[in-house]
Write an enzyme that holds these catalytic residues in place. Structure first.
Site, PDB file in Angstrom:
ATOM      1  N   LYS A  68       0.844  -1.209   0.000  1.00 38.68           N
ATOM      2  CA  LYS A  68       0.000   0.000   0.000  1.00 38.68           C
ATOM      3  C   LYS A  68       0.872   1.249   0.000  1.00 38.68           C
ATOM      4  O   LYS A  68       0.639   2.186  -0.761  1.00 38.68           O
ATOM      5  CB  LYS A  68      -0.931   0.001   1.223  1.00 38.68           C
ATOM      6  CG  LYS A  68      -2.105  -0.952   1.088  1.00 38.68           C
ATOM      7  CD  LYS A  68      -2.841  -1.139   2.405  1.00 38.68           C
ATOM      8  CE  LYS A  68      -3.867  -2.265   2.261  1.00 38.68           C
ATOM      9  NZ  LYS A  68      -4.435  -2.715   3.527  1.00 38.68           N
ATOM     10  N   GLN A  80      -4.997  -1.378   9.516  1.00 39.10           N
ATOM     11  CA  GLN A  80      -4.944  -2.726   8.959  1.00 39.10           C
ATOM     12  C   GLN A  80      -5.598  -3.730   9.925  1.00 39.10           C
ATOM     13  O   GLN A  80      -5.298  -3.741  11.114  1.00 39.10           O
ATOM     14  CB  GLN A  80      -3.480  -3.110   8.684  1.00 39.10           C
ATOM     15  CG  GLN A  80      -3.281  -4.441   8.014  1.00 39.10           C
ATOM     16  CD  GLN A  80      -3.775  -4.494   6.561  1.00 39.10           C
ATOM     17  OE1 GLN A  80      -3.858  -3.481   5.867  1.00 39.10           O
ATOM     18  NE2 GLN A  80      -4.123  -5.672   6.112  1.00 39.10           N
ATOM     19  N   ASP A 127     -11.417   2.830   3.912  1.00 42.04           N
ATOM     20  CA  ASP A 127     -11.854   1.435   3.852  1.00 42.04           C
ATOM     21  C   ASP A 127     -13.379   1.337   3.709  1.00 42.04           C
ATOM     22  O   ASP A 127     -13.902   0.285   3.340  1.00 42.04           O
ATOM     23  CB  ASP A 127     -11.486   0.715   5.157  1.00 42.04           C
ATOM     24  CG  ASP A 127     -10.234  -0.132   5.043  1.00 42.04           C
ATOM     25  OD1 ASP A 127      -9.991  -0.674   3.960  1.00 42.04           O
ATOM     26  OD2 ASP A 127      -9.524  -0.254   6.056  1.00 42.04           O
TER      27      ASP A 127
HETATM   28  N1  GUN Z   1      -7.048  -6.711   6.089  1.00 35.01           N
HETATM   29  C1  GUN Z   1      -7.305  -7.470   4.987  1.00 35.01           C
HETATM   30  N2  GUN Z   1      -7.977  -6.734   4.068  1.00 35.01           N
HETATM   31  C2  GUN Z   1      -8.136  -5.501   4.597  1.00 35.01           C
HETATM   32  C3  GUN Z   1      -8.740  -4.306   4.115  1.00 35.01           C
HETATM   33  O1  GUN Z   1      -9.279  -4.229   3.014  1.00 35.01           O
HETATM   34  N3  GUN Z   1      -8.684  -3.244   4.957  1.00 35.01           N
HETATM   35  C4  GUN Z   1      -8.107  -3.301   6.175  1.00 35.01           C
HETATM   36  N4  GUN Z   1      -8.128  -2.216   6.937  1.00 35.01           N
HETATM   37  N5  GUN Z   1      -7.547  -4.402   6.655  1.00 35.01           N
HETATM   38  C5  GUN Z   1      -7.550  -5.485   5.863  1.00 35.01           C
END
Ligand code: GUN
Length: 296
Positions: free
Chosen positions: A54, A98, A121
């Protein structure tokens, strides 16, 4: 029928290109650089890989990336204090915590502490409610990526029968809302659905997000249907570790009109949509027009 392969890797590169162009214009015309803060608590290896990816892609499209790594035993209060700081930082337009979080933390409480306008998100309860009532919101990245691919393939989705397999808050439920927003007739199926193959056979659009390797078989698919496979399952086959989706690819590809592969389908779209959401959040925060084609 041999299905057209929907190339998510190429599509994601196109989305990132649009985001990068828009970011460059924001800088040039307004002196604004979008910023994304990613918070990682603990040392989960898969999460570390995602977070690194990311951060790298954020910088590649010209945005500022702020990474915050906290140890697994961080008190929840310290995480909430950090979120409060990021909520009040005008250089930060998007905040992603996350998941999963360590067991001593309450995920709902943490997610709902994020300013909904910065919730890239789309997990905050306000954004869930806004999406559910058809109002402008931040939309979860994976379903947004699926929607973009479906719109690109079909043009209009109006009147199509869509079956979403899986009812998670992250994919299944928001995916169903987005398809409804584009005037599909939507069925949400799940592990307790009766006669699942028959339900799936009715669909013009199948979105598989159940987390069960190769569960959806080719003889469940209507001739010519579009199949979007959200699953990413690591299995052992012939002594090797391989990635497979929730759809049995070979048999489904022989019947479907179009299908996303695993890997290289939905996966790359998720981070591309995170960048798109960060750009959208930045535009909204500054009262500027939103980028076209990058929102629901
Ligand atoms: N962990 C796995 N996929 C995601 C996601 O799309 N967003 C977040 N915040 N954590 C994750």
């Amino acid at each position: 029928m041999v299905a057209e392969i929907i190339d998510g890797k190429a599509f994601a590169a196109t989305v990132r290109g649009h985001v990068a162009d828009h970011v460059a214009r924001l800088k040039e015309e307004h002196g604004i650089t979008p910023g994304l803060a990613v918070v990682l608590v603990g040392e989960d290896p898969a999460s570390q890989v995602y977070v690194r990816s990311k951060g790298k892609q954020t910088v590649e499209v010209g945005m500022n990336s702020y990474e915050h790594k906290l140890s697994a035993d961080t008190p929840q209060k310290d995480l909430l204090d950090l979120i409060d700081k990021l909520n009040n930082d005008s250089a930060v337009h998007g905040i992603l915590v996350q998941l999963p979080l360590p067991r001593h933390m309450n995920e709902d409480l943490v997610i709902n502490a994020i300013d909904p306008a910065k919730d890239v998100d789309g997990f905050h309860i306000s954004n869930v409610g806004l999406l559910g009532t058809g109002q402008k919101s931040m939309v979860p990245c994976t379903p947004l990526g699926c929607l973009m691919m479906l719109r690109d393939h079909h043009g209009s989705l109006s009147g199509k029968d869509a079956v979403v397999i899986g009812r998670s808050n992250i994919v299944g439920k928001p995916m169903a809302q987005l398809l409804l927003g584009d005037s599909c007739t939507v069925t949400i199926a799940h592990s307790r659905t009766k006669d699942l193959p028959d339900v799936v056979r009715r669909a013009d659009i199948v979105v598989a997000a159940v987390g069960r390797p190769e569960m959806v078989q080719g003889d469940w698919i209507k001739e010519g249907a579009t199949v979007i496979d959200v699953g990413i399952n690591r299995i052992e086959r012939d002594g090797k570790n391989v990635l497979v989706g929730d759809v049995h690819y070979e048999s489904a590809a022989a019947v479907a009109g179009a299908i996303t592969p695993v890997p290289g389908g939905v996966g790359p779209m998720t981070i591309a949509c995170l960048l798109a959401n960060t750009l959208t959040a930045c535009c909204r925060a500054n009262g500027l027009p939103e980028p076209e084609g990058l929102t629901a």
